[in-house]
Design an enzyme around this catalytic site. Structure first.
Site, mmCIF file in Angstrom:
data_model
loop_
_atom_site.group_PDB
_atom_site.id
_atom_site.type_symbol
_atom_site.label_atom_id
_atom_site.label_comp_id
_atom_site.label_asym_id
_atom_site.label_seq_id
_atom_site.Cartn_x
_atom_site.Cartn_y
_atom_site.Cartn_z
ATOM 1 N N CYS A 131 32.506 41.697 38.394
ATOM 2 C CA CYS A 131 33.585 41.428 39.351
ATOM 3 C C CYS A 131 32.980 41.034 40.695
ATOM 4 O O CYS A 131 32.163 41.777 41.243
ATOM 5 C CB CYS A 131 34.476 42.646 39.532
ATOM 6 S SG CYS A 131 35.705 42.348 40.819
ATOM 7 N N LYS A 165 30.908 41.626 29.787
ATOM 8 C CA LYS A 165 31.406 40.454 30.514
ATOM 9 C C LYS A 165 30.432 40.090 31.625
ATOM 10 O O LYS A 165 30.213 40.859 32.564
ATOM 11 C CB LYS A 165 32.786 40.740 31.100
ATOM 12 C CG LYS A 165 33.347 39.562 31.867
ATOM 13 C CD LYS A 165 34.752 39.299 31.494
ATOM 14 C CE LYS A 165 35.342 38.103 32.194
ATOM 15 N NZ LYS A 165 36.792 38.216 32.261
ATOM 16 N N GLY A 218 39.950 28.612 37.146
ATOM 17 C CA GLY A 218 40.783 27.426 36.929
ATOM 18 C C GLY A 218 39.958 26.219 36.520
ATOM 19 O O GLY A 218 38.730 26.304 36.356
ATOM 20 N N GLY A 245 38.738 27.917 32.938
ATOM 21 C CA GLY A 245 39.517 26.688 33.141
ATOM 22 C C GLY A 245 40.107 26.086 31.888
ATOM 23 O O GLY A 245 40.400 24.889 31.855
ATOM 24 N N THR A 267 43.548 31.667 34.050
ATOM 25 C CA THR A 267 44.358 31.147 35.167
ATOM 26 C C THR A 267 45.559 30.337 34.694
ATOM 27 O O THR A 267 46.623 30.372 35.319
ATOM 28 C CB THR A 267 43.441 30.296 36.080
ATOM 29 O OG1 THR A 267 42.333 31.125 36.467
ATOM 30 C CG2 THR A 267 44.166 29.825 37.328
HETATM 31 O O1 RRO Z 1 40.209 42.568 40.476
HETATM 32 C C1 RRO Z 1 39.518 41.587 40.828
HETATM 33 O O2 RRO Z 1 39.443 41.208 42.010
HETATM 34 C C2 RRO Z 1 38.747 40.799 39.860
HETATM 35 C C3 RRO Z 1 38.004 41.328 38.824
HETATM 36 BR BR1 RRO Z 1 38.002 43.138 38.399
HETATM 37 C C4 RRO Z 1 37.188 40.481 38.037
HETATM 38 O O3 RRO Z 1 36.469 40.894 37.103
HETATM 39 N N1 RRO Z 1 37.178 39.178 38.334
HETATM 40 C C5 RRO Z 1 37.914 38.659 39.346
HETATM 41 O O4 RRO Z 1 37.860 37.446 39.588
HETATM 42 N N2 RRO Z 1 38.692 39.477 40.098
#
Ligand code: RRO
Length: 300
Positions: A131, A165, A218, A245, A267
């Protein structure tokens, strides 16, 4: 288009990207009819953490040409809230359930994995080490050595499939995938969002997003995602969930041609909650025209 993934029999290769489809809200909006036409062959939950989180201050979204930047910051009810309130609802979905977890230390991740392992309603675990929007000070997924060590510690805690991931915000993504594989991951998924900056419309030196920076997704990231999926599938033997995307069946076929076993739609579901159903149909039609998936890999 049935697909075997980590021992799970999926009706087709299209799943959701974590955090991009709220199945509980969708069921409230569309009723039980949603269950008859559920768009995904497996459902991946929004990331949960050990303790509840409020997420980042607003604004949390910014639209870009061909994409979106989010800075959501992982708001969630925490492990207990998820198990008590969300899991009973998610367990009623007509597809296998993947629970996505994230911790900022190996001990936190271990506690999450152990708790999730104890719940038979959950079919697999996705470990979010990517993240871009939380300041844990520990970007586990970008460092192959640290990643391998964390996965080695949590792998023995569950017999469920473990999907890792990966972040695209790393200098050597295939090395991270290899580290995950060496430590016993059953699959890797990629890409999470690309770190991005949204300038304030009236003061470009200031960030628009409450969290400062965000993660880009996206169509604008698709070519980058395809390059990373290709590079990873050439280096690991475990299956890959490809995403970034995807808007059409042809895009999904391109990820499969790049070596992905499963393709996630993210997205595009915000724009059209039924997008994944259309994408699956388009993919099916493409495969029907070009023969099976293997020959499609050569032809698309
Ligand atoms: O919650 C988020 O801001 C977020 C997460 Br956990 C993620 O894995 N990927 C993202 O783009 N946002």
């Amino acid at each position: 288009m049935t697909t075997t993934f980590c021992g799970l029999e999926l009706a087709h290769p299209i799943v959701n990207g974590s955090g991009t489809y709220d199945a509980i809200a969708a069921r409230r909006a569309f009723g039980d009819a949603l269950l008859d036409v559920f768009p995904f062959s497996a459902f991946v939950s929004k990331t949960i953490t050990l303790e509840p989180r409020d997420g980042n201050p607003p604004p949390r979204l910014f639209e870009t040409p061909g994409g979106m930047i989010n800075s959501i910051g992982l708001p969630n009810k925490g492990l207990r809230g998820y198990l008590e309130h969300d899991l009973p609802e998610l367990a009623r979905l007509p597809v296998p359930l993947v629970t996505n977890v994230m911790g900022s230390t190996a001990a936190e991740i271990a506690a999450l994995v152990e708790a999730v392992d104890g719940r038979p309603e959950i079919d697999a675990i996705e470990l979010n080490v990517s993240c871009p929007n939380v300041k844990t000070g520990l970007d586990i997924g970008a460092d192959p050595v640290g990643l391998e060590s964390v996965i080695e510690q949590v792998r023995p805690l569950t017999g469920k499939p473990l999907i890792v991931k990966l972040t695209p915000n790393a200098s050597d993504v295939p090395a991270a995938a290899q580290a995950a594989e060496a430590a016993g991951a059953d699959a890797v998924s990629l890409v999470n969002t690309l770190r991005a900056f949204a300038p304030h419309p009236r003061d470009a030196g200031r960030p628009w997003l409450g969290g400062g920076t965000g993660g880009m997704s996206g169509p604008a990231v698709r070519a980058v995602a395809l390059a990373q999926v290709r590079a990873v599938t050439q280096r690991v033997a475990i299956p890959v969930v490809g995403m970034g995307g995807v808007q059409t069946g042809r895009h999904a076929a391109q990820f499969i041609a790049a070596g992905a076993t499963v393709v996630a739609v993210g997205t595009e579901s915000f724009r059209d909650p039924a997008a994944a159903t259309r994408i699956r149909r388009e993919l099916h039609d493409l495969f029907a025209k070009s023969g099976d998936i293997v020959s499609s890999r050569r032809n698309i």
